[in-house]
Design an enzyme around this catalytic site. Structure first.
Site, short mmCIF file in Angstrom:
data_model
loop_
_atom_site.label_atom_id
_atom_site.label_comp_id
_atom_site.label_asym_id
_atom_site.label_seq_id
_atom_site.Cartn_x
_atom_site.Cartn_y
_atom_site.Cartn_z
CG ASP A 179 -1.97 1.21 1.04
OD1 ASP A 179 -1.60 2.26 0.75
OD2 ASP A 179 -3.07 1.01 1.51
CG HIS A 180 1.42 4.16 -3.09
ND1 HIS A 180 0.21 3.94 -3.51
CD2 HIS A 180 1.63 5.51 -3.29
CE1 HIS A 180 -0.42 5.10 -3.82
NE2 HIS A 180 0.48 6.05 -3.89
CG HIS A 242 -4.33 4.30 -0.83
ND1 HIS A 242 -3.25 3.44 -0.79
CD2 HIS A 242 -4.29 4.73 -2.01
CE1 HIS A 242 -2.77 3.04 -1.95
NE2 HIS A 242 -3.72 3.88 -2.77
#
Ligand code: BG6
Length: 492
Positions: A179-180, A242
């Site tokens: 999950d950047h 996010h």
């Protein structure tokens, strides 16, 4: 030396993600000497490509950011790259890969550590993981890890199926689900702000906080991703991962230590405590939007339904806002408002923590409201913290004024930079899973958002498009805060 020594196998080596994020990230690690000479990258993809041609691609993807004098270093770096044309469904491809890896491990003195990075279409994730195991590619003297990009399924059942498939080949602790947002430095800072400051933690609960607002707005539209986005929408694209990850970090209890296991288990508890949504809750407390034509950053842009690969009657949402309750001791009654969308007025990710008003305000003029303290965590593009307080106006007056204490990180002002990826890729090499999502987090988030998509898919939104490109979303998004006596704080 204790630098990681491993091979990275990139599935989807000719793809966009590899070029834009992975090669530059690995290059930065090399340049900063975080990885030494004992590493290799094997790119696999369908097309026929020589090592030389592949290396040229790698060089061009990293040189955009590199000054000319670094050219030598870049070439040296590229000599660690190898290419293998690959068919993910063919066992012989995996045999060839295994040979190549064994050969490179000898050549670069790498002790059998293999990182498999799936940067390609999700429909093959399960096949690849299973074949890696079946063909013995995961059978080494060192460690093997699987890095997996989103989307991790498109609802709970499909995520569960995918998870079962990859778990046949990899243990949970060897799976790194990206999950950047968790790689962003200010997202990582949430824990530090909370747990390293005596002035916040005692106030961080329902007694002193009235509500928390998490906004992630984008100016970009759907770009060339219509095909994917039509099936995803903002809910699956941004909220499931996010947005809920940021909520979990804001709401979690202090972990007993900073290990990945302890931190993730606290986040999981938050996700378990999110109040499940009934159909009525979804209708009353979640708002979906879709952008129509408008003006963004002074250019006219078309509406979502006019974009490529988008149905002209599309029911897909490009904006979501909603109210989440976390039913536990700390947060009882405190709404967490989230909001995210494409083609909004500005690109910004921000968290606003609004503290409760004092029991009385000695300085308020008649009819004037209290001005609450706000802690603003600026995630991007600005990185920093702003604490908004009340002070006295200078001069012979008793009037008060808003003052803000600002702390701003020096930052590279670039969105979705390789920086986040650089950290995450390095964490995988080191075996630190803190900033990756555990299966329990994935499954709990899916079951939360599935309740919303179920309602939204069963009744079409008749008013789409319902916000103009370049605005802050549909009007209705203000209502959910109004009802609680709050409003969205401006995020400029
Ligand atoms: C991705 C979404 O996960 O996040 C994209 O798929 C979105 O649609 C992107 O644009 C936003 O990331 P960032 O880092 O630019 O906020």
């Amino acid at each position: 030396n204790n630098k990681p020594k491993n091979i990275v196998v990139i599935f989807g080596a000719t793809g966009d993600l590899a070029k834009r994020k992975l090669y530059p990230s690995i290059y930065n690690l090399f340049k900063k000497n975080k990885i030494g000479e004992e590493f290799a990258v094997v790119g696999v993809a369908r097309s026929e490509l020589t090592n030389e041609a592949f290396r040229e691609n790698v060089i061009s993807s990293v040189t955009k950011n590199v000054a000319l004098e670094d050219r030598k270093n870049v070439e040296k770096f590229s000599e660690h790259f190898f290419y293998l044309p690959f068919d993910v469904t063919k066992p012989t491809s995996y045999e060839q890969l295994n040979h190549l890896l064994t050969d490179l491990e000898g050549r670069f003195e790498i002790p059998g550590n293999r990182l498999f990075y799936l940067a390609m279409a999700p429909e093959f994730f399960g096949t690849i993981a299973q074949n890696l195991k079946a063909e013995g590619v995961t059978n080494t003297d060192g460690w093997t890890r699987l890095v997996i990009e989103k989307p991790f399924g498109h609802d709970l059942p499909s995520a569960q199926k995918l998870n079962d498939e990859i778990r046949e080949a990899f243990a949970e602790e060897d799976i790194y689900r990206i999950d950047h947002y968790l790689g962003k430095s200010m997202v990582q800072n949430i824990e530090v702000i909370r747990f390293a400051n005596a002035i916040f933690e005692p106030l961080w609960n329902s007694r002193y906080i009235s509500n928390i607002q998490v906004t992630s707005s984008e100016t970009l539209g759907v770009e060339d991703r219509g095909k994917y986005y039509e099936k995803s929408g903002a809910l699956r694209d941004m909220v499931q991962n996010h947005m809920l990850q940021m909520v979990a970090l804001l709401a979690m209890e202090p972990p007993i230590s900073l290990t990945d296991e302890e931190i993730r288990s606290e986040k999981i508890k938050v996700l378990r405590a999110m109040r499940p949504l009934t159909e009525e809750d979804v209708n009353n407390t979640f708002v979906r939007g879709q952008y129509g034509p408008g003006v963004v950053k002074e250019s006219e842009v078309k509406g979502y339904r006019e974009e490529n690969n988008v149905d002209e009657n599309s029911n897909t949402e490009t904006f979501v806002s909603g109210k989440i309750f976390i039913d536990n001791f700390r947060w009882a009654g405190v709404p967490f408002f989230i909001r995210t969308g494409k083609r909004m007025a500005l690109k910004s990710t921000k968290i606003v923590v609004q503290f409760k008003d004092l029991p009385m305000n000695l300085y308020a003029k008649k009819g004037q409201k209290n001005y609450p303290n706000l802690l603003v965590i600026n995630i991007q593009p600005d990185e920093g913290i702003t604490l908004i307080m009340n002070g006295k106006k200078i001069g012979p007056t008793s009037e008060t004024t808003r003052v803000s204490l600002d702390y701003s990180n020096d930052h590279v002002n670039d969105v979705n930079t390789p920086e986040a990826y650089e950290r995450l890729v390095f964490d995988c090499m080191l075996g630190d899973a803190t900033n990756f999502t555990h299966w329990d987090e994935v499954s709990l988030s899916w079951s939360y958002v599935d309740a919303i998509s179920k309602v939204w898919e069963s009744n079409k939104e008749k008013n789409f498009p319902n916000y103009e490109a370049g605005s802050m979303g549909p009007k209705d998004s203000d209502r959910i805060l109004d009802e609680e006596g709050f409003h969205w704080w401006p995020i400029v």
